[in-house]
Write an enzyme that holds these catalytic residues in place. Structure first.
Site, PDB file in Angstrom:
ATOM      1  N   GLU A 232       0.825  -1.223   0.000  1.00 28.94           N
ATOM      2  CA  GLU A 232       0.000   0.000   0.000  1.00 28.94           C
ATOM      3  C   GLU A 232       0.854   1.267   0.000  1.00 28.94           C
ATOM      4  OE1 GLU A 232      -3.091   0.174   2.940  1.00 28.94           O
ATOM      5  OE2 GLU A 232      -4.248  -1.394   1.978  1.00 28.94           O
TER       6      GLU A 232
ATOM      7  N   HIS B   8       9.969 -25.894   1.139  1.00 30.64           N
ATOM      8  CA  HIS B   8       9.460 -27.090   0.466  1.00 30.64           C
ATOM      9  C   HIS B   8       8.359 -26.721  -0.524  1.00 30.64           C
ATOM     10  CE1 HIS B   8      11.649 -29.694   3.336  1.00 30.64           C
ATOM     11  NE2 HIS B   8      11.539 -28.588   4.063  1.00 30.64           N
TER      12      HIS B   8
ATOM     13  N   LYS C  93     -13.153   0.661  -3.732  1.00 28.50           N
ATOM     14  CA  LYS C  93     -14.233   0.953  -2.775  1.00 28.50           C
ATOM     15  C   LYS C  93     -15.318   1.804  -3.443  1.00 28.50           C
ATOM     16  CE  LYS C  93     -11.661   0.624   1.610  1.00 28.50           C
ATOM     17  NZ  LYS C  93     -11.079   1.340   2.734  1.00 28.50           N
TER      18      LYS C  93
HETATM   19  O1  PA5 Z   1      -3.763   0.937   5.455  1.00 19.71           O
HETATM   20  C1  PA5 Z   1      -4.913   1.308   5.344  1.00 19.71           C
HETATM   21  O2  PA5 Z   1      -5.225   2.513   5.442  1.00 19.71           O
HETATM   22  C2  PA5 Z   1      -6.034   0.329   5.073  1.00 19.71           C
HETATM   23  O3  PA5 Z   1      -5.593  -0.963   4.894  1.00 19.71           O
HETATM   24  C3  PA5 Z   1      -7.026   0.351   6.230  1.00 19.71           C
HETATM   25  O4  PA5 Z   1      -6.363   0.026   7.418  1.00 19.71           O
HETATM   26  C4  PA5 Z   1      -8.176  -0.625   5.987  1.00 19.71           C
HETATM   27  O5  PA5 Z   1      -8.803  -0.362   4.767  1.00 19.71           O
HETATM   28  C5  PA5 Z   1      -9.193  -0.517   7.116  1.00 19.71           C
HETATM   29  O6  PA5 Z   1      -9.718   0.766   7.176  1.00 19.71           O
HETATM   30  P1  PA5 Z   1     -10.515   1.283   8.433  1.00 19.71           P
HETATM   31  O7  PA5 Z   1      -9.600   1.273   9.608  1.00 19.71           O
HETATM   32  O8  PA5 Z   1     -10.937   2.665   8.055  1.00 19.71           O
HETATM   33  O9  PA5 Z   1     -11.685   0.368   8.631  1.00 19.71           O
END
Ligand code: PA5
Length: 458
Positions: free
Chosen positions: A303, A332, A446
């Site tokens: 990310e 393995h 999303k």
């Molecule tokens: O790194 C990030 O921002 C995402 O992976 C969020 O942690 C994930 O989408 C969960 O989001 P939220 O904490 O708003 O539910």
């Protein structure tokens, strides 16, 4: 030679980290109106009045831990991505696989722990609900005490579908179930002017609240109340964990590349990727309970650095593809690819130098030479010989690998490791000139999914 080649870029990256520490801001993607981005994760190891972690917030966490010990049988931690992966690391490292099968005494009276919300899987959610109902019925027949469940709901945005759908299903099932008492603890963005859905509910229903702090993206939150609420509920040593992160932060302030673990790691990975085409990173800790460290890191790397455009808006399509592996298991399975597949990988090992309660392999079959030969060696030693052999074999065939060594698997050293990886990613974002603190690719799907779900309802 590669590091010398990048000397100027490294200086700039290091200067940006200094500014980030001092001001709490970093130069953002130009598309964000040229406004610098608030980045506060480097503050999290420092317990100070007015900081994200203050003496008062630590005291509240201690209270939560005490409450979990005295008044809670089960905690279900609901969250996904950054609101889940760090918590799973803390759980695995501290509790191991069999925690829920231990007696109350063996668990120090801390509750049993389940994770949910990290998928929208009806089977697993249904299994957890049915299991809780069964346990509640068994308790009823043995004295009538209710099963006390804490739903620890963690969502920065407070409305993530995966987390909230599981929460609603469980909340509904448990509040209607016989002999179950439900308590909700909400961990979400604390902003009061624009409260998240979860915050609004928490206020309305009087649920206890903790914060996913402003300026700390999900994947950097293991040192905040996201990770620390779960830590408190299992008796994980929060202060040592933060002390490890703090000492690592101090080491990462060193101007000398060779004394600054995050800068050195970032520089080597960047050079491997940019100059040598090694743009896959296999994170391969040796030890079962470290697999979740690999899963946590995969999100951090993917990310943060997987970005189409650099900060100036030029298309760069940067980032290494992360791969989860665990030693010895994947020797393995994946090692054939690592050893002979495309020359495009760095295999990143994690080793534990000294295992608590290491086991000696006994000489139970002295008549079988091959088995007798390994007798007397500890399992920890054998594990490390396996890792070294893997590294040597890779090196003998021009394959890149690296190793992070932890003296012992303690909260302190875990804090050092996780913090170093987070800081290394921040450095690499600067080296590659990409914004390591946003995730436009995640947001893209999303936006498509929301209307599709609405359409399902007609
Ligand atoms: O790194 C990030 O921002 C995402 O992976 C969020 O942690 C994930 O989408 C969960 O989001 P939220 O904490 O708003 O539910």
């Amino acid at each position: 030679a590669d590091l010398a080649f990048y000397a100027e870029d490294l200086k700039k990256a290091h200067a940006a980290m200094k500014v980030m520490r001092e001001t709490g801001f970093i130069r953002a993607h130009l598309s964000k109106d040229g406004e610098p981005e608030k980045v506060l994760f480097s503050q999290t190891p420092y317990i100070k009045e007015g900081n994200i972690n203050s003496p008062a917030s630590l005291a509240r966490l201690k209270e939560l831990g005490k409450h979990a010990q005295e008044n809670t049988d089960v905690v279900i931690s609901l969250g996904i991505g950054g609101s889940y992966l760090g918590n799973k690391v803390l759980f695995d490292v501290h509790c191991g696989e069999l925690w829920n099968s231990l007696s109350n005494e063996q668990r120090g009276n801390y509750p049993r722990i389940y994770f949910s919300g990290n998928n929208i899987d009806p089977r697993r959610t249904g299994d957890i609900i049915n299991h809780m109902k069964d346990v509640a019925q068994i308790k009823k027949t043995h004295g009538g005490q209710p099963l006390r469940i804490m739903l620890l709901v963690i969502s920065k945005s407070g409305g993530t579908l995966d987390t909230m759908s599981n929460f609603m299903v469980m909340y509904d099932a448990f509040t209607k179930a016989d002999n179950i008492e439900v308590e909700v603890v909400a961990v979400t963005d604390p902003n009061e002017e624009k409260p998240t859905l979860l915050k609004k509910l928490a206020i309305e229903k009087g649920w206890q609240q903790f914060a996913v702090p402003d300026g700390v993206g999900g994947r950097f939150t293991v040192f905040t109340e996201v990770g620390l609420t779960l830590a408190a509920c299992i008796g994980f040593d929060i202060e040592s964990f933060l002390a490890g992160a703090r000492d690592m932060d101090k080491a990462c302030q060193n101007d000398d590349l060779w004394q600054n673990p995050a800068m050195l790691n970032a520089a080597l990975k960047f050079a491997a990727s940019e100059k040598h085409g090694r743009d896959i990173e296999v994170m391969m800790p040796y030890g079962d309970y470290l697999k979740s460290v690999s899963e946590w890191y995969i999100q951090l790397l993917a990310e943060s650095l997987g970005k189409q455009f650099n900060k100036e808006g030029k298309e760069v399509c940067y980032g290494r593809t992360p791969v989860v592996a665990v030693g010895t298991t994947d020797m393995h399975a994946q090692t054939q690819q690592h050893q002979q597949g495309k020359l495009n990988k760095v295999v990143q090992f994690i080793r534990i130098d000294k295992w608590a309660d290491d086991l000696v392999i006994p000489n139970v079959f002295p008549e079988v030479k091959k088995l007798a030969d390994i007798a007397g060696v500890t399992m920890g030693e054998a594990l490390e010989v396996a890792r070294q052999s893997n590294a040597d074999a890779l090196a003998s065939n021009k394959r890149y690998s690296a190793v992070f060594g932890l003296p012992e698997l303690t909260p302190y050293h875990l804090g050092e490791l996780l913090y170093m990886l987070a800081m290394s990613i921040a450095y690499e974002g600067e080296l590659a000139d990409v914004d390591a603190f946003d995730q436009p690719g995640v947001e893209a799907y999303k936006r498509i999914m929301g209307p599709k779900l609405q359409a399902l309802k007609g």
